[in-house]
Write an enzyme that holds these catalytic residues in place. Sequence first.
Site, PDB file in Angstrom:
ATOM      1  N   LYS A   1       0.839  -1.199   0.000  1.00 14.01           N
ATOM      2  CA  LYS A   1       0.000   0.000   0.000  1.00 14.01           C
ATOM      3  C   LYS A   1       0.875   1.250   0.000  1.00 14.01           C
ATOM      4  O   LYS A   1       1.879   1.327   0.713  1.00 14.01           O
ATOM      5  CB  LYS A   1      -0.912  -0.015   1.222  1.00 14.01           C
ATOM      6  CG  LYS A   1      -1.905   1.134   1.291  1.00 14.01           C
ATOM      7  CD  LYS A   1      -2.803   0.964   2.515  1.00 14.01           C
ATOM      8  CE  LYS A   1      -3.761   2.113   2.685  1.00 14.01           C
ATOM      9  NZ  LYS A   1      -4.630   1.941   3.885  1.00 14.01           N
TER      10      LYS A   1
ATOM     11  N   SER B   1      -9.121   2.635   2.974  1.00 10.89           N
ATOM     12  CA  SER B   1      -8.151   3.227   2.078  1.00 10.89           C
ATOM     13  C   SER B   1      -7.234   2.219   1.388  1.00 10.89           C
ATOM     14  O   SER B   1      -6.417   2.596   0.547  1.00 10.89           O
ATOM     15  CB  SER B   1      -7.303   4.247   2.837  1.00 10.89           C
ATOM     16  OG  SER B   1      -6.571   3.636   3.890  1.00 10.89           O
TER      17      SER B   1
ATOM     18  N   SER C   1      -9.836   0.625   7.195  1.00  9.10           N
ATOM     19  CA  SER C   1      -9.259   0.630   5.843  1.00  9.10           C
ATOM     20  C   SER C   1      -8.730  -0.698   5.341  1.00  9.10           C
ATOM     21  O   SER C   1      -8.325  -0.806   4.193  1.00  9.10           O
ATOM     22  CB  SER C   1      -8.156   1.684   5.763  1.00  9.10           C
ATOM     23  OG  SER C   1      -8.714   2.961   5.815  1.00  9.10           O
TER      24      SER C   1
END
Length: 499
Positions: A105, A180, A204
Amino acid sequence: MSVSRRGLMANAAALSALTAAGACDQLGLNRTSSDALGDLDATGVAAAVREGHITAAEALEAAIARSERVNPQLNFIATPLYEYGRARAAATLSGPFAGVPTLIKDLLPMTGQPTKYGCRAFANNVPQEQPPYMDAILAAGLVPFGKSTTPEFGLTATTEPLLTGQTKNPWDVTHSSGGSSGGAAVAVAARVVPIAHGSDGGGSIRIPSSCNGLFGLKPSRGRSVPQGRPDSGIEISVSGCISRSVRDTAAWLAAMQATGDGAAFPPVEVVGGPSTQRLRIALDIPNALGHEPDAEVRAAVEAAAELCRSLGHTVTEGKPTIDGPQFSADFILLWAAGANEVEQLVRSQAGPDAPLDQLLEPLTLELAAHARQQGLPALQAAIGRLRAVEAAYAAFFANSADVYLTPVLAKPPVPLGTIDGAKGMAVFATLSDYVGYTPLQNVAGAPAMSVPLGMSSGGLPIGIHFSAAKGAEKTLLELAYELEQAQPWADRKPGVNAG
């Protein structure tokens, strides 16, 4: 630079009782697909590499080819790192996931590799150090070949930053992938990689897992090695993974956990299957604001509760004693304080005359302004109340329940454009209801998971949310194994997939 979600923000255990050949046969290597990954999960890929059925380089090239097939439709790669991955795959790798291709990520720094935080102000950022969590990923033998997309600093629950554009849901490309960790979830759902790094500061990992029909566990605060500098106030963000199988997540958790002096919890071994212990499960369907979810979400959660009852668990209504509206307001202020840290950092680096509206999104700027308008005393008071919420959550599990069952989201994945950062704080009118279930465990520092048990009439996944007391990941994983066996999900594939 090293960041966590807010603070800008900020073992080698055997993975399977199956032989590599057995794993290949059961999971479909070279049967449903002609490449080296087939339908293997990360455990299966690691076993195939370890036993010499495939090489790490072959697994990587298969993942790169898959990415190139579907990324133009889905947009989950923030930065390709193909040559970095190829160098890793050519090296001698060890660890439980040796040779397994993955994505990182784009909130987790990697030494010498672009890390953009989904933000135009950091479009050219190349950190020269990385946090212990990134070290642990590499020590586990994983082979990163790209950074996955994220909203700006992970500040909203969809992945549609101005920097990289919309990351699309492979089940329906007109809908949100969640956030996210949206890029990570899309890559796993679309069968590009079997497992991917994610982080969770308000849902997230769990939110994109729900949106994409995947398994996602948020670990306890302090369970894993650090992912960056600590958040100020309350440490709400943790790193973990998104996967298609419970055993993959169990192995990832064990590989990344903190051990030795200063570890928050005793080590958890790789959880290998369900327990015979029957659990007290507390069911709570309205969100923190007292609002009902979408009817299909309610139906999916009620079906999950019935499934748990059929497995012998006791399911009754119950919830922690918390002032939901006050909690929501306090969490938003804590979130805003993180955005203010982001803005101050950008100001310090770009100069006082920098055009902030061209560097940061409206949501970040308006959250930062909200934090400044409220002031430090209000933030300190909010943090005090949130610490009381943590205590109330712990008391609930000490006295009333082993597991807490709720929706992950109030609705199936929303259409793209509904809650993106370009809309500023106006999105919170929708966002607070949509994601009202997941922030509680971040404040409480407790583990929670999204389990892919539901599906809407429109063909969109609906995750079911289970959480437990701090340090009780084993309880959740054992329950997840039961649910996975009772209602398997691994064979479900979205309309856009590379496998």
